[in-house]
Scaffold this motif. Structure first.
Motif, PDB file in Angstrom:
ATOM      1  N   GLY A 126       0.838  -1.752  -0.451  1.00 36.31           N
ATOM      2  CA  GLY A 126      -0.355  -0.017   0.232  1.00 36.31           C
ATOM      3  C   GLY A 126       0.696   1.098  -0.422  1.00 36.31           C
ATOM      4  N   TYR A 139      -8.208  -5.021  -3.159  1.00 38.16           N
ATOM      5  CA  TYR A 139      -6.718  -4.935  -2.508  1.00 38.16           C
ATOM      6  C   TYR A 139      -6.605  -4.606  -1.391  1.00 38.16           C
ATOM      7  CZ  TYR A 139      -5.700  -3.043  -7.147  1.00 38.16           C
ATOM      8  OH  TYR A 139      -5.970  -2.914  -8.311  1.00 38.16           O
ATOM      9  N   VAL A 141      -4.418  -4.353   1.821  1.00 35.42           N
ATOM     10  CA  VAL A 141      -3.324  -3.353   2.707  1.00 35.42           C
ATOM     11  C   VAL A 141      -3.182  -3.024   3.797  1.00 35.42           C
ATOM     12  CG1 VAL A 141      -3.350  -2.345  -0.308  1.00 35.42           C
ATOM     13  CG2 VAL A 141      -4.047  -0.661   1.691  1.00 35.42           C
ATOM     14  N   VAL A 170     -11.129  -1.627  -0.772  1.00 33.73           N
ATOM     15  CA  VAL A 170     -10.328  -1.121  -0.468  1.00 33.73           C
ATOM     16  C   VAL A 170     -10.030  -1.989   1.408  1.00 33.73           C
ATOM     17  CG1 VAL A 170      -8.224  -0.226   0.585  1.00 33.73           C
ATOM     18  CG2 VAL A 170      -9.395   0.317  -1.809  1.00 33.73           C
ATOM     19  N   VAL A 172      -8.008  -1.780   4.920  1.00 32.66           N
ATOM     20  CA  VAL A 172      -6.190  -1.694   5.321  1.00 32.66           C
ATOM     21  C   VAL A 172      -6.737  -1.899   6.505  1.00 32.66           C
ATOM     22  CG1 VAL A 172      -4.794   0.370   5.963  1.00 32.66           C
ATOM     23  CG2 VAL A 172      -6.495   0.829   4.094  1.00 32.66           C
ATOM     24  N   SER A 195      -1.198   5.657   2.666  1.00 23.70           N
ATOM     25  CA  SER A 195      -0.875   4.786   1.135  1.00 23.70           C
ATOM     26  C   SER A 195      -2.146   6.140  -0.014  1.00 23.70           C
ATOM     27  CB  SER A 195      -2.021   3.614   1.142  1.00 23.70           C
ATOM     28  OG  SER A 195      -2.325   3.066   0.427  1.00 23.70           O
ATOM     29  N   LEU A 197      -4.048   4.275  -2.459  1.00 28.46           N
ATOM     30  CA  LEU A 197      -5.399   3.593  -2.027  1.00 28.46           C
ATOM     31  C   LEU A 197      -6.140   4.145  -1.933  1.00 28.46           C
ATOM     32  CD1 LEU A 197      -2.685   1.532  -2.992  1.00 28.46           C
ATOM     33  CD2 LEU A 197      -4.614  -0.536  -2.842  1.00 28.46           C
TER      34      LEU A 197
END
Length: 229
Positions: A126, A139, A141, A170, A172, A195, A197
């Motif tokens: 990330g 994703y 990360v 996403v 995290v 990040s 993202l």
């Protein structure tokens, strides 16, 4: 999102993968404390508990397995070996995604890559934008070490953003090491995250796992949640 949370980690049933991020092996040795935290026993014991709970086929470290940039402190190799042995003993495959702290990762006998795909999910650290040609629905990360303060108590948290990056979800993860204090996200705006993202911090939904009570608490997006705190 089809995911199960426990002890700063996520298990993705569709991919049969357990993901942790920001293990930072060696942070204990780098800390200015007289009494060591007992990093090796903590990390390997908690990972073994997760392996027992989920029995995954894959275990993925989403970056920053290591802490030090330029040296390998005493005990780090043994801790990494212990983590790898726990995964192997559970019959799983270990993959380590390179993070910005992992400059010396090639010194260790672990499978390493810049990003790892499991089913429709791409796991990366990330700290950099992922390959623009990557076709991912999700994703996962690390990198930002999110935590949230609720009623004066700080807790590690996950952040979930549906469709938050290139139309993909996403997630995290918080730091797996308990030596990382975490970045308190209550007042953080998009530009405060490291990040790329994270494109809209207000849309991220905090998720807190209360392992003592066996509950996963999912909160409204940060933009709304701030008004409730």
């Amino acid at each position: 999102m089809n995911a199960r949370y426990r002890d700063r980690a996520v298990y993705l049933p569709d991919a049969d993968a357990l993901v942790v991020a920001d293990v930072h092996v060696g942070r204990d040795a780098a800390s200015a404390v007289e009494i060591p935290f007992g990093e090796r026993a903590d990390l390997t014991g908690r990972l073994a508990d997760l392996l027992d709970a989920f029995a995954p086929g894959d275990v993925v470290v989403a970056g920053d397995l290591l802490h030090a940039f330029d040296r390998i402190p005493d005990g780090v190799a043994e801790t990494v070996d212990g983590l790898a042995a726990a995964v192997a003993d559970a019959g799983a495959d270990l993959t380590v995604v390179r993070g910005n702290h992992d400059r010396l990762l090639d010194s260790f006998d672990v499978a390493a890559t810049d990003a790892y795909r499991v089913a429709d999910t791409v796991i990366c650290h990330g700290h950099e934008r992922p390959d623009p040609h990557a076709d991912a629905d999700r994703y996962v990360v690390g990198h930002d070490h999110p935590a949230i303060e609720i009623e004066g108590k700080r807790r590690p948290c996950l952040l979930y953003g549906p469709g938050a990056f290139r139309g993909a979800d996403v997630l995290v993860l918080p730091a797996f090491t308990r030596l990382a204090p975490g970045s308190t996200v209550n007042g953080m705006r998009t530009g405060d995250f490291m990040s790329p993202l994270v494109t809209d911090a207000d849309a991220l939904r905090p998720v807190v796992r209360d392992d003592d009570r066996g509950e996963t608490l999912e909160f409204p997006p940060l933009g709304e949640f701030r008004r409730l705190l």
